[in-house]
Design a protein around this motif. Structure first.
Motif, PDB file in Angstrom:
ATOM      1  N   LEU A  47       0.841  -1.209   0.000  1.00 52.78           N
ATOM      2  CA  LEU A  47       0.000   0.000   0.000  1.00 52.78           C
ATOM      3  C   LEU A  47       0.875   1.258   0.000  1.00 52.78           C
ATOM      4  N   GLN A  48       0.682   2.108  -1.017  1.00 54.49           N
ATOM      5  CA  GLN A  48       1.343   3.414  -1.085  1.00 54.49           C
ATOM      6  C   GLN A  48       0.263   4.502  -0.965  1.00 54.49           C
ATOM      7  N   PHE A  49       0.435   5.393  -0.008  1.00 53.97           N
ATOM      8  CA  PHE A  49      -0.570   6.444   0.241  1.00 53.97           C
ATOM      9  C   PHE A  49       0.085   7.813   0.126  1.00 53.97           C
ATOM     10  N   TYR A  50      -0.536   8.701  -0.719  1.00 52.30           N
ATOM     11  CA  TYR A  50      -0.005  10.047  -0.942  1.00 52.30           C
ATOM     12  C   TYR A  50      -1.088  11.066  -0.579  1.00 52.30           C
ATOM     13  N   MET A  51      -0.675  12.097   0.140  1.00 48.13           N
ATOM     14  CA  MET A  51      -1.643  13.099   0.618  1.00 48.13           C
ATOM     15  C   MET A  51      -1.188  14.501   0.230  1.00 48.13           C
ATOM     16  N   GLU A  52      -2.121  15.290  -0.371  1.00 45.88           N
ATOM     17  CA  GLU A  52      -1.890  16.701  -0.694  1.00 45.88           C
ATOM     18  C   GLU A  52      -3.073  17.498  -0.144  1.00 45.88           C
ATOM     19  N   VAL A  53      -2.816  18.394   0.813  1.00 41.17           N
ATOM     20  CA  VAL A  53      -3.892  19.088   1.514  1.00 41.17           C
ATOM     21  C   VAL A  53      -3.665  20.591   1.452  1.00 41.17           C
ATOM     22  N   ASP A  54      -4.686  21.333   0.998  1.00 42.17           N
ATOM     23  CA  ASP A  54      -4.687  22.805   1.071  1.00 42.17           C
ATOM     24  C   ASP A  54      -5.207  23.194   2.451  1.00 42.17           C
ATOM     25  N   HIS A  55      -4.314  23.691   3.310  1.00 38.87           N
ATOM     26  CA  HIS A  55      -4.672  23.942   4.712  1.00 38.87           C
ATOM     27  C   HIS A  55      -5.697  25.051   4.881  1.00 38.87           C
ATOM     28  N   SER A  56      -5.927  25.859   3.852  1.00 39.58           N
ATOM     29  CA  SER A  56      -6.955  26.903   3.948  1.00 39.58           C
ATOM     30  C   SER A  56      -8.363  26.332   3.928  1.00 39.58           C
ATOM     31  N   CYS A  57      -8.490  25.043   3.597  1.00 38.54           N
ATOM     32  CA  CYS A  57      -9.822  24.430   3.489  1.00 38.54           C
ATOM     33  C   CYS A  57     -10.177  23.583   4.705  1.00 38.54           C
TER      34      CYS A  57
END
Length: 488
Positions: A351-361
């Motif tokens: 399992l490969q997990f990638y996360m990209e989060v815009d902290h303003s949301c």
């Protein structure tokens, strides 16, 4: 035809007839005077034109004698033709008082033309002295023509002096008559207008007074207007409207009470539906997690077990505490991280997990347990079936009025038919795998929470992976009162 309309048409017809008579009279008089004036002016212009043409002929003759070119000759011929045509016009000006003078005038014109032709003849025969003598004679005749034109103009002015004086006197009389006619018409129109307006304003005033009483809430006063036109009918209709308003107020009050109860029932029904959907907890994750923990404890016996147990405890505590509340996207992201820590321990390198989060949301509110079922669905259908495992991408994107939450995997994908079933919230074959219900639950909850249908988008095909996008509005759709929910 209605009474008021008949009165208006009668008044309009009278005014139009008076205006038409005045207009026709003035037009006829003005046209007659204009024709006489144009006739006199035309006589003056034609006499003046003879003078100008004779002078032009002499000047063209002089130019040709000095420079005998074809251009000058052509100009001289045109001048002779012009003065001949003017002679015909002058002949039409003859009357008893200028008969003798006009005859001499026309003879002078003929003499000018003949002298010009002799000058041309002598010039063509190279008799310069004779040609110059004829030119002098033509010049002298042209002077006589100019003097004779002034004499004829003087006679014309004296002849038509009576016309001018009569015209002035007639204009003064017409002005006086026009003033008296206008005064008379104004008086008649004022009397007719007063009578007409009085026949309308009296009943209208009574009707206005009744309307004022009605606006002040006095619905018990009967409206009575005596007239023989449409206003009487309007008053009777107004009185019937007064009775209808009384009945309508009663009906509105009853309907308002009924509508208030209906809205309360609708709100309670939505809350009930939301609670029912939120209480559908998928046991699949709990079963797999416990199974993973037991195998991990049996095989390794390391400190990693403690971390896994803490993550599971946090997830269970979150689910039990937040099941009926709104949470922030940040809370959901935290749960996803803990959930993926457990799944990584289960699948290791598969399992490969990638996360990209815009902290303003992260501060916007969503229903609890919204994202985890979708991520869990990706693990079950994209990672588990493949021996080599796979990858999951998790993104939170700011899109102006929306927050986009994307969960993408590289699994085997979903058929178009199953996508349709998932979006339409209808059962399908994947429910047997314990995942369809949880996904449909998420779709229903988001649609009820925000009160809109367009909240999710699925892009997938067999063997090409799946990308699920949640379109979260930045304004909440259904208002929650957490304290009230707790107290219930």
């Amino acid at each position: 035809m209605n009474t008021i309309q008949r009165k208006i048409w009668l008044l309009t017809t009278v005014v139009l007839l008076i205006m038409a008579v005045i207009w026709v009279t003035l037009t006829y008089y003005n046209q007659k005077t204009q024709n006489q004036y144009n006739e006199i002016l035309q006589r003056y212009l034609e006499l003046n034109e003879v003078t100008v043409s004779s002078q032009q002929l002499v000047m063209d003759l002089n130019n040709y004698l000095i420079l005998p070119s074809s251009t000058n000759l052509e100009q001289l011929i045109n001048s002779k033709e012009n003065i001949r045509s003017i002679k015909q016009k002058v002949y039409a000006l003859r009357h008893e008082e200028n008969d003798f003078s006009l005859t001499n005038y026309m003879n002078l014109i003929d003499s000018l033309i003949e002298t010009t032709e002799r000058a041309l003849l002598f010039h063509s025969e190279n008799e310069t002295e004779a040609s110059a003598k004829e030119f002098s004679e033509a010049n002298r005749i042209s002077t006589y023509i100019s003097e004779m034109s002034l004499t004829l103009l003087d006679k014309e002015i004296k002849t038509y002096d009576r016309f001018y004086r009569g015209f002035i006197e007639q204009s003064v009389e017409i002005k006086k008559l026009g003033i008296w006619v206008m005064l008379l018409i104004t008086l008649i129109l004022l009397l007719v207008t007063y009578w007409f307006s009085l026949s309308i304003t009296r009943p209208v005033s009574k009707l206005t007074q009744a309307a004022n009483e009605l606006s002040n809430g006095r619905f018990d006063l009967q409206i009575e207007v005596s007239s023989n036109d449409e206003i009487s009918f309007l008053a009777k209709t107004f009185d019937r409207m007064r009775m209808n308003i009384i009945n309508l107020i009663s009906e509105i009050q009853e309907k308002a009470d009924l509508e208030r109860e209906l809205q309360q029932n609708k709100l309670m029904l939505k809350e009930s539906q939301l609670r029912t959907l939120q209480n559908q907890i998928n046991p699949h994750f709990l079963f797999n997690t416990l199974n993973t923990l037991s195998k991990k404890a049996y095989l390794e016996g390391s400190e990693e077990m403690s971390d896994l147990l803490v993550s599971v405890a946090d997830l269970l505590r979150y689910n039990l505490k937040r099941i009926d509340r709104s949470v922030t996207i940040s809370d959901e992201v935290t749960v996803i991280k803990k959930y993926m820590d457990i799944q990584k321990a289960r699948f290791t390198d598969r399992l490969q997990f990638y996360m990209e989060v815009d902290h303003s949301c992260l501060d916007y509110l969503i229903p609890s347990l919204t994202i985890q079922p979708i991520v869990e669905n990706a693990v079950i259908h994209a990672i588990e079936p493949k021996e080599e495992g796979g990858s999951i991408w998790f993104r939170i994107i700011d899109a102006e009025e929306l927050v986009l939450i994307e969960i993408e995997d590289d699994g085997n994908g979903i058929s178009e038919q199953n996508i349709w079933h998932m979006l339409e919230e209808t059962p399908h074959e994947r429910e047997n795998e314990n995942a369809g219900i949880g996904f449909i639950n998420v779709v229903k909850r988001i649609r009820i929470y925000y009160g809109i249908q367009d909240v999710i988008d699925i892009k997938s095909s067999d063997g090409q992976g799946t990308k699920i996008t949640l379109k979260i509005p930045k304004t909440r759709g259904i208002s929650y009162d957490d304290e009230a929910l707790d107290s219930r």
